[in-house]
Design a protein around this motif. Structure first.
Motif, PDB file in Angstrom:
ATOM      1  N   UNK A 172      49.714  26.446  24.262  1.00  0.00           N
ATOM      2  CA  UNK A 172      50.857  27.221  24.008  1.00  0.00           C
ATOM      3  C   UNK A 172      51.171  28.021  25.203  1.00  0.00           C
ATOM      4  N   UNK A 173      52.555  27.698  25.728  1.00  0.00           N
ATOM      5  CA  UNK A 173      53.055  28.348  27.078  1.00  0.00           C
ATOM      6  C   UNK A 173      54.215  29.323  26.905  1.00  0.00           C
ATOM      7  N   UNK A 174      54.247  30.546  27.402  1.00  0.00           N
ATOM      8  CA  UNK A 174      55.225  31.317  27.001  1.00  0.00           C
ATOM      9  C   UNK A 174      55.610  32.139  28.145  1.00  0.00           C
ATOM     10  N   UNK A 188      41.838  34.068  15.604  1.00  0.00           N
ATOM     11  CA  UNK A 188      40.764  34.873  15.884  1.00  0.00           C
ATOM     12  C   UNK A 188      40.306  34.335  17.409  1.00  0.00           C
ATOM     13  N   UNK A 189      40.121  35.364  17.949  1.00  0.00           N
ATOM     14  CA  UNK A 189      39.754  35.023  19.604  1.00  0.00           C
ATOM     15  C   UNK A 189      38.485  34.884  19.742  1.00  0.00           C
ATOM     16  N   UNK A 190      38.432  33.828  20.555  1.00  0.00           N
ATOM     17  CA  UNK A 190      36.965  33.040  20.882  1.00  0.00           C
ATOM     18  C   UNK A 190      36.567  33.554  22.169  1.00  0.00           C
ATOM     19  N   UNK A 249      43.892  20.701  14.438  1.00  0.00           N
ATOM     20  CA  UNK A 249      44.207  21.906  15.007  1.00  0.00           C
ATOM     21  C   UNK A 249      43.587  22.871  14.757  1.00  0.00           C
ATOM     22  N   UNK A 250      42.484  23.249  15.556  1.00  0.00           N
ATOM     23  CA  UNK A 250      41.487  24.342  15.113  1.00  0.00           C
ATOM     24  C   UNK A 250      41.336  25.304  16.068  1.00  0.00           C
ATOM     25  N   UNK A 251      42.007  24.953  17.160  1.00  0.00           N
ATOM     26  CA  UNK A 251      42.064  25.912  18.425  1.00  0.00           C
ATOM     27  C   UNK A 251      43.423  25.892  19.095  1.00  0.00           C
ATOM     28  N   UNK A 252      43.581  27.014  19.778  1.00  0.00           N
ATOM     29  CA  UNK A 252      44.758  26.929  20.386  1.00  0.00           C
ATOM     30  C   UNK A 252      44.579  27.698  22.103  1.00  0.00           C
ATOM     31  N   UNK A 253      45.078  27.326  23.135  1.00  0.00           N
ATOM     32  CA  UNK A 253      45.008  28.014  24.177  1.00  0.00           C
ATOM     33  C   UNK A 253      46.134  28.632  24.685  1.00  0.00           C
ATOM     34  N   UNK A 254      46.341  29.985  24.963  1.00  0.00           N
ATOM     35  CA  UNK A 254      47.897  30.574  25.124  1.00  0.00           C
ATOM     36  C   UNK A 254      47.811  31.006  26.619  1.00  0.00           C
ATOM     37  N   UNK A 255      48.926  30.644  27.367  1.00  0.00           N
ATOM     38  CA  UNK A 255      49.155  31.074  28.595  1.00  0.00           C
ATOM     39  C   UNK A 255      50.533  31.909  28.556  1.00  0.00           C
ATOM     40  N   UNK A 256      50.523  33.074  28.932  1.00  0.00           N
ATOM     41  CA  UNK A 256      51.535  33.957  28.801  1.00  0.00           C
ATOM     42  C   UNK A 256      51.989  34.667  30.307  1.00  0.00           C
ATOM     43  N   UNK A 257      53.024  34.234  30.630  1.00  0.00           N
ATOM     44  CA  UNK A 257      53.362  34.919  31.982  1.00  0.00           C
ATOM     45  C   UNK A 257      54.065  36.084  31.747  1.00  0.00           C
ATOM     46  N   UNK A 258      53.757  37.161  32.591  1.00  0.00           N
ATOM     47  CA  UNK A 258      54.370  38.395  32.465  1.00  0.00           C
ATOM     48  C   UNK A 258      55.023  38.662  33.823  1.00  0.00           C
ATOM     49  N   UNK A 259      56.596  39.057  33.666  1.00  0.00           N
ATOM     50  CA  UNK A 259      57.350  39.346  34.715  1.00  0.00           C
ATOM     51  C   UNK A 259      56.914  40.630  35.359  1.00  0.00           C
ATOM     52  N   UNK A 260      56.559  41.662  34.549  1.00  0.00           N
ATOM     53  CA  UNK A 260      56.049  43.059  35.144  1.00  0.00           C
ATOM     54  C   UNK A 260      55.090  42.796  36.277  1.00  0.00           C
ATOM     55  N   UNK A 261      54.144  42.174  35.837  1.00  0.00           N
ATOM     56  CA  UNK A 261      52.749  42.115  36.639  1.00  0.00           C
ATOM     57  C   UNK A 261      52.735  40.794  37.358  1.00  0.00           C
ATOM     58  N   UNK A 262      53.597  39.913  37.188  1.00  0.00           N
ATOM     59  CA  UNK A 262      53.486  38.637  38.091  1.00  0.00           C
ATOM     60  C   UNK A 262      52.083  37.913  37.931  1.00  0.00           C
TER      61      UNK A 262
END
Length: 435
Positions: free
Chosen positions: A151-153, A279-281, A186-199
């Motif tokens: 998941x990319x956001x 639940x965070x792993x 689908x038992x796990x997910x990997x999240x990549x979130x880009x923050x414009x404030x901190x780059x």
């Protein structure tokens, strides 16, 4: 993963008049699917204990698409891994190294030709620290059998380097077909979130589960096991008792979905409404993009976050890189020519030696002429046959040793050691004892 089809095997029976029977033999071993992306996660240089632990945690959330027990030696070079990657179907490599300032750098390479994305790991939390901070630990027995959902956001599609980041990470994981996907995988997910404030890019790893909506703890307890109802006169008292509070899984409507198919778990039936639980792993990573290179660990710098160059400087650098590539190719060709020349010289030398050995023979005409000049008459034919020899045969006769076998002597012998200072080692002589 796929399991091979069963084969029929004939069972031989003993010779007791029994009727032969057939049984089906099933192959229980699992054949790994070679299709799809695979990764190598290795370290380059010393990382320290926490850095090596972070490398193992990265391998953990990339399972089963990575080599879990891969060991990197000091003498292994990057080109060795690139050469082996094609044999094992490896498409990406993640290289962790430590800079002089103490930062851990993460390089994501597309093999065998690039590009290479270099990130600085600003902050990280290990997997064991994340798990120890949880109030209720999640069972991880079967979570790592399937690849995680990516998941990319927050990424900007109009930005070229953001497009390259999203494409690189998407190619690291297998594609998902929304129409045919099995939700139980689908038992796990990997999240990549880009923050414009901190780059920076925040990486998080979660386990995915579903819980039915509108069911309190009393009903859940009934679904698991029938409790003791002797204290209650009616089932309604058990359901409305204050001891059983409402489920803490009653989330908002943004977390609730209607299931298109049945999911493992009590109450997660098709067309029912369920709440999605994460639940965070671990681990947690905070990444900052430093630069993008054209090749694998080398080549032209396509983007740099800290260094900005003009068009003229980029042109000069490009010309310099092209000259270095041309010089490298030229040296390779020269080296290949020298190797071929050396092999040819060795083969010619061997042929010349063989030719000389074949020509080094005594000629019969020379022997006859010498005999005629010395004696005054022609030699006999029998004499020529006896004297006809080659140098090789003469050398063989000189070097050969004659072994004389004596008759066995039954007399007693005495072993005497030679104690002379000139002889080193063990010298033994046998001397017959006097009768």
């Amino acid at each position: 993963f796929q399991v091979t089809s069963s084969q029929e095997a004939v069972v031989s029976t003993q010779s007791t008049g029994m009727v032969k029977s057939r049984r089906k033999k099933k192959r229980t071993h699992v054949v790994e699917d070679e299709e799809g992306p695979h990764t190598f996660v290795i370290n380059r240089g010393k990382l320290g204990k926490s850095g090596l632990r972070l490398m193992l945690d990265i391998r953990k959330f990339l399972e089963p698409l990575t080599a879990r027990n891969l060991k990197a030696r000091k003498y292994n070079k990057l080109k060795d891994y690139i050469h082996v990657s094609s044999q094992f179907g490896v498409t990406h490599m993640l290289l962790l190294s430590k800079s002089l300032l103490g930062y851990i750098n993460l390089r994501v390479c597309k093999v065998p030709r690039g590009p290479t994305l270099t990130f600085r790991v600003s902050d990280y939390t290990l997997l064991k620290d994340v798990v120890s901070s949880l109030k209720k630990k999640k069972a991880t027995q079967n979570l790592y059998e399937d690849a995680p959902l990516l998941i990319m956001n927050g990424f900007d599609d109009t930005c070229p380097h953001h497009q390259l980041i999203t494409t690189t990470f998407q190619n690291m994981f297998p594609a998902v077909n929304v129409k045919t996907v099995n939700l139980n995988s689908i038992k796990r997910c990997l999240l990549l979130n880009y923050s414009t404030e901190t780059d920076k890019i925040e990486l998080r790893h979660y386990s995915v589960s579903a819980a039915p909506v509108g069911v309190n703890r009393a009903v859940k307890k009934l679904m698991k096991k029938v409790p003791d109802l002797s204290k209650y006169s009616d089932i309604s008292e058990f359901l409305t008792n204050g001891y059983f509070s409402e489920s803490d899984g009653e989330d908002g409507p943004e977390n609730q979905v209607i299931l298109p198919q049945k999911i493992a778990g009590r109450g997660n039936l098709k067309s029912n409404r369920s709440a999605i639980r994460l639940t965070e792993l671990g681990p947690r990573l905070s990444l900052q993009l430093v630069k993008i290179q054209d090749g694998v660990g080398e080549g032209e710098v396509l983007y740099h976050s800290f260094v900005k160059k003009t068009a003229e400087e980029k042109k000069e650098l490009r010309i310099k890189i092209e000259k270095a590539k041309a010089l490298k190719e030229k040296r390779k060709k020269e080296q290949q020519k020298n190797v071929e020349k050396k092999k040819k010289a060795e083969s010619d030398n061997k042929k010349r030696k063989r030719k000389q050995e074949n020509q080094e023979e005594f000629s019969d005409d020379d022997d006859v002429e010498h005999y005629k000049n010395e004696i005054g008459e022609m030699p006999d034919a029998e004499l020529l046959l006896k004297t006809k020899r080659t140098k090789r045969s003469e050398q063989h006769q000189k070097s050969s040793k004659r072994v004389k076998f004596s008759e066995p002597d039954n007399s007693k012998t005495e072993i005497v050691h030679d104690k002379t200072p000139k002889v080193r080692g063990l010298a033994v002589r046998r001397k017959k004892s006097a009768k």
